[in-house]
Design a protein around this motif. Structure first.
Motif, PDB file in Angstrom:
ATOM      1  N   MET A  20       0.910  -1.231  -0.049  1.00 22.05           N
ATOM      2  CA  MET A  20       0.005   0.163  -0.059  1.00 22.05           C
ATOM      3  C   MET A  20       0.772   0.993   0.127  1.00 22.05           C
ATOM      4  SD  MET A  20      -1.330   0.290   3.819  1.00 22.05           S
ATOM      5  CE  MET A  20      -0.250  -0.032   5.302  1.00 22.05           C
ATOM      6  N   CYS A  21       0.153   2.287  -0.436  1.00 17.27           N
ATOM      7  CA  CYS A  21       0.929   3.614  -0.187  1.00 17.27           C
ATOM      8  C   CYS A  21       0.335   4.674   0.372  1.00 17.27           C
ATOM      9  CB  CYS A  21       1.473   4.088  -1.705  1.00 17.27           C
ATOM     10  SG  CYS A  21       0.164   4.598  -2.669  1.00 17.27           S
ATOM     11  N   VAL A  22       0.886   5.672   0.960  1.00 16.57           N
ATOM     12  CA  VAL A  22       0.207   6.848   1.625  1.00 16.57           C
ATOM     13  C   VAL A  22       0.852   7.849   0.880  1.00 16.57           C
ATOM     14  CG1 VAL A  22       0.009   8.316   3.859  1.00 16.57           C
ATOM     15  CG2 VAL A  22       0.033   5.678   3.938  1.00 16.57           C
ATOM     16  N   SER A  23      -0.118   8.628   0.262  1.00 15.00           N
ATOM     17  CA  SER A  23       0.391   9.795  -0.412  1.00 15.00           C
ATOM     18  C   SER A  23      -0.217  11.289   0.058  1.00 15.00           C
ATOM     19  CB  SER A  23      -0.336   9.646  -1.818  1.00 15.00           C
ATOM     20  OG  SER A  23       0.023   8.442  -2.563  1.00 15.00           O
ATOM     21  N   ASP A  24       0.567  12.183   0.163  1.00 13.21           N
ATOM     22  CA  ASP A  24       0.302  13.536   0.458  1.00 13.21           C
ATOM     23  C   ASP A  24       0.197  14.370  -0.391  1.00 13.21           C
ATOM     24  OD1 ASP A  24      -0.061  15.086   3.152  1.00 13.21           O
ATOM     25  OD2 ASP A  24       1.436  16.263   2.128  1.00 13.21           O
ATOM     26  N   PHE A  25      -1.070  14.976  -0.674  1.00 11.17           N
ATOM     27  CA  PHE A  25      -1.315  15.916  -1.829  1.00 11.17           C
ATOM     28  C   PHE A  25      -1.454  17.451  -1.300  1.00 11.17           C
ATOM     29  CE2 PHE A  25      -2.873  12.027  -3.119  1.00 11.17           C
ATOM     30  CZ  PHE A  25      -2.130  11.959  -4.478  1.00 11.17           C
ATOM     31  N   ALA A  26      -0.480  18.290  -1.667  1.00 15.48           N
ATOM     32  CA  ALA A  26      -1.061  19.834  -1.383  1.00 15.48           C
ATOM     33  C   ALA A  26      -2.009  20.266  -2.756  1.00 15.48           C
ATOM     34  CB  ALA A  26       0.180  20.615  -1.558  1.00 15.48           C
ATOM     35  N   LEU A  27      -3.111  20.481  -2.323  1.00 14.94           N
ATOM     36  CA  LEU A  27      -4.112  20.741  -3.312  1.00 14.94           C
ATOM     37  C   LEU A  27      -3.832  21.872  -4.267  1.00 14.94           C
ATOM     38  CD1 LEU A  27      -7.371  20.153  -1.080  1.00 14.94           C
ATOM     39  CD2 LEU A  27      -6.166  18.348  -2.597  1.00 14.94           C
ATOM     40  N   GLY A  28      -3.333  22.838  -3.941  1.00 17.82           N
ATOM     41  CA  GLY A  28      -2.921  23.874  -4.883  1.00 17.82           C
ATOM     42  C   GLY A  28      -1.867  23.412  -5.488  1.00 17.82           C
ATOM     43  N   PRO A  29      -0.539  23.449  -4.966  1.00 16.05           N
ATOM     44  CA  PRO A  29       0.722  23.282  -5.816  1.00 16.05           C
ATOM     45  C   PRO A  29       0.901  22.090  -6.405  1.00 16.05           C
ATOM     46  CG  PRO A  29       1.263  24.005  -3.525  1.00 16.05           C
ATOM     47  CD  PRO A  29      -0.426  23.927  -3.357  1.00 16.05           C
ATOM     48  N   ASP A  30       0.225  20.863  -5.951  1.00 12.08           N
ATOM     49  CA  ASP A  30       0.294  19.544  -6.655  1.00 12.08           C
ATOM     50  C   ASP A  30      -0.952  19.502  -7.660  1.00 12.08           C
ATOM     51  OD1 ASP A  30       2.382  19.081  -5.299  1.00 12.08           O
ATOM     52  OD2 ASP A  30       1.416  17.642  -3.624  1.00 12.08           O
ATOM     53  N   LEU A  31      -1.964  19.788  -7.352  1.00  6.37           N
ATOM     54  CA  LEU A  31      -3.284  19.486  -8.198  1.00  6.37           C
ATOM     55  C   LEU A  31      -3.944  20.687  -8.887  1.00  6.37           C
ATOM     56  CD1 LEU A  31      -4.676  16.861  -5.617  1.00  6.37           C
ATOM     57  CD2 LEU A  31      -3.244  16.516  -7.752  1.00  6.37           C
ATOM     58  N   GLY A  32      -3.464  21.757  -8.419  1.00  4.66           N
ATOM     59  CA  GLY A  32      -4.105  23.090  -8.986  1.00  4.66           C
ATOM     60  C   GLY A  32      -5.561  23.253  -8.665  1.00  4.66           C
ATOM     61  N   GLN A  33      -5.790  22.563  -7.502  1.00  6.57           N
ATOM     62  CA  GLN A  33      -7.175  23.042  -6.787  1.00  6.57           C
ATOM     63  C   GLN A  33      -7.224  24.093  -5.922  1.00  6.57           C
ATOM     64  OE1 GLN A  33      -8.567  18.259  -6.987  1.00  6.57           O
ATOM     65  NE2 GLN A  33      -9.421  19.356  -5.457  1.00  6.57           N
ATOM     66  N   CYS A  34      -8.275  24.952  -5.677  1.00  5.75           N
ATOM     67  CA  CYS A  34      -8.229  26.102  -5.077  1.00  5.75           C
ATOM     68  C   CYS A  34      -8.327  25.908  -3.513  1.00  5.75           C
ATOM     69  CB  CYS A  34      -9.376  27.004  -5.777  1.00  5.75           C
ATOM     70  SG  CYS A  34      -8.947  27.493  -7.267  1.00  5.75           S
ATOM     71  N   CYS A  35      -8.706  24.421  -3.200  1.00  2.00           N
ATOM     72  CA  CYS A  35      -9.177  24.473  -1.784  1.00  2.00           C
ATOM     73  C   CYS A  35      -8.077  24.989  -0.951  1.00  2.00           C
ATOM     74  CB  CYS A  35      -9.349  23.004  -1.388  1.00  2.00           C
ATOM     75  SG  CYS A  35     -10.935  22.250  -2.476  1.00  2.00           S
ATOM     76  N   GLY A  36      -6.694  24.609  -1.235  1.00  2.00           N
ATOM     77  CA  GLY A  36      -5.851  25.359  -0.562  1.00  2.00           C
ATOM     78  C   GLY A  36      -5.125  24.398   0.751  1.00  2.00           C
ATOM     79  N   GLY A  37      -5.900  23.456   0.791  1.00  2.00           N
ATOM     80  CA  GLY A  37      -5.390  22.569   1.853  1.00  2.00           C
ATOM     81  C   GLY A  37      -4.342  21.295   1.632  1.00  2.00           C
ATOM     82  N   ARG A  38      -4.173  20.390   2.453  1.00  2.00           N
ATOM     83  CA  ARG A  38      -3.586  19.185   2.204  1.00  2.00           C
ATOM     84  C   ARG A  38      -4.318  17.954   2.411  1.00  2.00           C
ATOM     85  NH1 ARG A  38       1.760  20.433   1.370  1.00  2.00           N
ATOM     86  NH2 ARG A  38       2.541  18.314   1.345  1.00  2.00           N
ATOM     87  N   VAL A  39      -4.133  16.797   1.740  1.00  2.00           N
ATOM     88  CA  VAL A  39      -4.965  15.748   2.122  1.00  2.00           C
ATOM     89  C   VAL A  39      -4.167  14.652   2.053  1.00  2.00           C
ATOM     90  CG1 VAL A  39      -6.921  14.105   1.193  1.00  2.00           C
ATOM     91  CG2 VAL A  39      -6.815  16.643   1.078  1.00  2.00           C
ATOM     92  N   THR A  40      -4.023  13.658   3.026  1.00  2.00           N
ATOM     93  CA  THR A  40      -3.084  12.484   3.037  1.00  2.00           C
ATOM     94  C   THR A  40      -4.116  11.387   2.760  1.00  2.00           C
ATOM     95  OG1 THR A  40      -1.723  13.473   4.648  1.00  2.00           O
ATOM     96  CG2 THR A  40      -1.591  10.876   4.291  1.00  2.00           C
ATOM     97  N   ILE A  41      -3.676  10.453   1.862  1.00  2.00           N
ATOM     98  CA  ILE A  41      -4.897   9.309   1.438  1.00  2.00           C
ATOM     99  C   ILE A  41      -4.050   8.097   1.392  1.00  2.00           C
ATOM    100  CG2 ILE A  41      -6.101   8.328  -0.946  1.00  2.00           C
ATOM    101  CD1 ILE A  41      -6.680  11.090  -1.431  1.00  2.00           C
ATOM    102  N   ALA A  42      -4.542   6.974   1.947  1.00  2.00           N
ATOM    103  CA  ALA A  42      -3.977   5.597   1.859  1.00  2.00           C
ATOM    104  C   ALA A  42      -4.550   4.770   0.772  1.00  2.00           C
ATOM    105  CB  ALA A  42      -4.176   5.016   3.264  1.00  2.00           C
ATOM    106  N   THR A  43      -3.778   4.098  -0.007  1.00  2.00           N
ATOM    107  CA  THR A  43      -4.345   3.187  -0.947  1.00  2.00           C
ATOM    108  C   THR A  43      -3.959   1.869  -0.600  1.00  2.00           C
ATOM    109  OG1 THR A  43      -4.033   4.855  -2.684  1.00  2.00           O
ATOM    110  CG2 THR A  43      -4.183   2.523  -3.252  1.00  2.00           C
ATOM    111  N   GLU A  44      -5.051   1.117   0.063  1.00  2.00           N
ATOM    112  CA  GLU A  44      -4.529  -0.371   0.174  1.00  2.00           C
ATOM    113  C   GLU A  44      -4.919  -1.352  -0.726  1.00  2.00           C
ATOM    114  OE1 GLU A  44      -6.075  -1.245   4.693  1.00  2.00           O
ATOM    115  OE2 GLU A  44      -7.223   0.517   4.290  1.00  2.00           O
ATOM    116  N   LEU A  45      -4.186  -2.500  -0.901  1.00  2.00           N
ATOM    117  CA  LEU A  45      -4.243  -3.529  -1.954  1.00  2.00           C
ATOM    118  C   LEU A  45      -4.886  -4.645  -1.329  1.00  2.00           C
ATOM    119  CD1 LEU A  45      -0.833  -2.559  -3.696  1.00  2.00           C
ATOM    120  CD2 LEU A  45      -3.263  -1.394  -4.049  1.00  2.00           C
ATOM    121  N   PHE A  46      -5.928  -5.447  -1.871  1.00  2.00           N
ATOM    122  CA  PHE A  46      -6.366  -6.672  -1.465  1.00  2.00           C
ATOM    123  C   PHE A  46      -6.586  -7.586  -3.035  1.00  2.00           C
ATOM    124  CE2 PHE A  46      -8.209  -3.279   1.252  1.00  2.00           C
ATOM    125  CZ  PHE A  46      -8.055  -4.100   2.774  1.00  2.00           C
TER     126      PHE A  46
END
Length: 347
Positions: A74-100
Motif C-alpha cells: 500500500m502507499c500513503v500519498s500526501d497532496f497539497a491541493l494547490g501546488p500539486d493539483l491546481g485545486q483552489c481548496c488550499g489544504g492538504r490531503v493524506t490518502i492511503a491506498t490499500e491493496l487486496f
C-alpha cells in the motif's frame, strides 16, 4: 457508503484484486472529511468518493495503476491541493491506498458480515511494507500483535464502518412523497416510508427506502428511532394532525415537518395547543416545509427544497473528526509514482 467491505468483496471476486482508498487526514480546506472512502478496481471503475476533481482522478489512477502492475505494498500519498493539483481548496490531503487480492477474501467477508450486522469499530495499523492495514476489532479481548519491524513508524487509527445514514420517517406516498423519496435516494438518509393505502407504493424504489404499509400509521411514530426526522404529507389532514401530535409528544424527534400552508400551520398549532402539547414541543413543528425562498409547488421542486432542509438539519446534528497521519513514511512523490506506474516498475 455503508457497505464498504461487501463492495470490496464483489470487486475482488470478479476482478481478482481491488483497492480501498481512504482519506486519512486533512489539513486546511479539503473537498472531503477524514474517513471518506472509495473502492477502485483494476479497470478503473470505482464506487464512493474522496472528493471529486483532480484529487479523485489522481487517486483513481494511482490505485488502478498499482493494481494492474501487481503492486504488493500500500502507499500513503500526501497532496497539497494547490501546488500539486491546481485545486483552489488550499489544504492538504493524506490518502492511503490499500491493496487486496483473492487470498484476502476470508478477512474481507468477515468484515463485511460485521458491517452488515450493525457496523463495527476497529484499530487499524498502517505498516509501510504491507499490502493493507491490519485491523483489530475493538471490544475483543487481547492486543493486536506487534508485527512491524523495529524502528518502523506505524500509523494507528480508530476506524468505524457503520451505517451513518440519518433516519427519516416519511408518512404519505402521494405525488410529493414519491418525489421526495427519489430526491433522498442518493443522499445520506435511511428512509422508512409509511402509507396505509393498498396501492400506495410504486413497484420499484431506491435501496435506502423501506416501505411499511400500516392501517394505523400513528402507532409507528412510537417505533421511530430516537433522533429520526419525521415528515408528514398524507392524503388526509386529520391523519396529518394525528401524526403530528404523536411526533411532538416525543421529545427525541428533532424535526417534525408537515406539508402545508401558513394557514394549515396556524390551525394545527391551535388544535395541538388545545390537546395539551406544550410550547417547547410546538416550536419543533416545521410547516410549511422546505428551505425559504423557493415558491414553486411542483412535487420535484418541493422535494428538492425539503431534501436540502433535511441535509441542513442532519448536518447540524452530527460532527466528524479524523486522526492525523503525521510521521507516516511517504512513498515517493506523486509524479515519481506516476512515472514508475507508466513503466510498469512499481511493486
Amino acid at each position: 457508503m455503508s457497505d464498504i467491505w461487501t463492495r470490496l468483496s464483489r470487486i475482488v471476486r470478479i476482478q481478482g484484486r481491488g483497492a480501498l482508498v481512504t482519506v486519512l487526514d486533512i489539513r486546511g480546506s479539503a473537498p472531503r472529511e477524514a474517513g471518506a472512502r472509495m473502492i477502485v478496481a483494476p479497470d478503473g471503475s470505482f464506487s464512493g468518493t474522496v472528493g471529486g476533481g483532480q484529487l479523485e482522478w489522481e487517486a483513481i489512477q494511482l490505485a488502478a495503476g498499482r493494481l494492474r502492475v501487481g503492486s504488493s505494498q500500500m502507499c500513503v500519498s500526501d497532496f497539497a491541493l494547490g501546488p500539486d493539483l491546481g485545486q483552489c481548496c488550499g489544504g492538504r490531503v493524506t490518502i492511503a491506498t490499500e491493496l487486496f487480492v483473492d487470498r484476502d477474501l476470508g478477512e474481507i467477508e468477515r468484515l463485511a458480515g460485521l458491517e452488515a450486522s450493525g457496523g463495527f469499530t476497529c484499530e487499524a495499523r498502517y505498516i509501510p511494507d504491507r499490502p493493507h492495514a491490519e485491523r483489530r476489532i475493538l471490544g475483543n479481548s487481547g492486543e493486536a500483535a506487534d508485527t512491524a519491524q523495529p524502528g518502523v513508524r506505524v500509523l494507528t487509527r480508530v476506524e468505524r464502518f457503520e451505517d451513518t445514514r440519518y433516519p427519516v420517517v416519511l408518512f404519505g406516498a402521494g405525488h410529493v412523497g414519491r418525489a421526495l423519496v427519489l430526491a433522498l435516494a442518493p443522499l445520506p438518509f435511511r428512509v422508512t416510508w409509511v402509507d396505509g393505502r393498498p396501492d400506495g407504493f410504486p413497484k420499484a424504489m431506491p435501496r435506502n427506502v423501506t416501505p411499511v404499509r400500516a392501517a394505523r400509521p400513528a402507532q409507528l411514530v412510537g417505533e421511530a428511532a430516537s433522533g429520526s426526522l419525521v415528515i408528514i404529507m398524507t392524503h388526509s389532514h386529520p391523519l396529518d394532525l394525528e401524526l403530528t401530535r404523536a411526533a411532538l409528544a416525543r421529545n427525541d424527534l428533532p424535526y417534525v415537518g408537515v406539508i402545508g400552508s401558513e394557514t394549515k400551520r396556524a390551525r394545527f398549532l391551535s388544535r395541538l395547543r388545545d390537546s395539551g402539547i406544550g410550547s417547547s414541543a410546538l416550536a419543533r413543528l416545521r410547516c410549511p416545509i422546505g428551505i425559504d425562498g423557493i415558491d414553486d409547488k411542483a412535487p420535484p421542486v418541493i422535494a428538492a427544497s425539503v431534501a436540502a432542509e433535511l441535509l441542513l438539519v442532519s448536518q447540524a446534528a452530527r460532527g466528524d473528526s479524523g486522526d492525523a497521519a503525521e510521521g507516516f513514511p511517504q512513498e515517493g512523490t506523486r509524479r515519481e509514482e506516476n512515472k514508475l506506474l507508466q513503466r510498469g516498475r512499481l511493486s
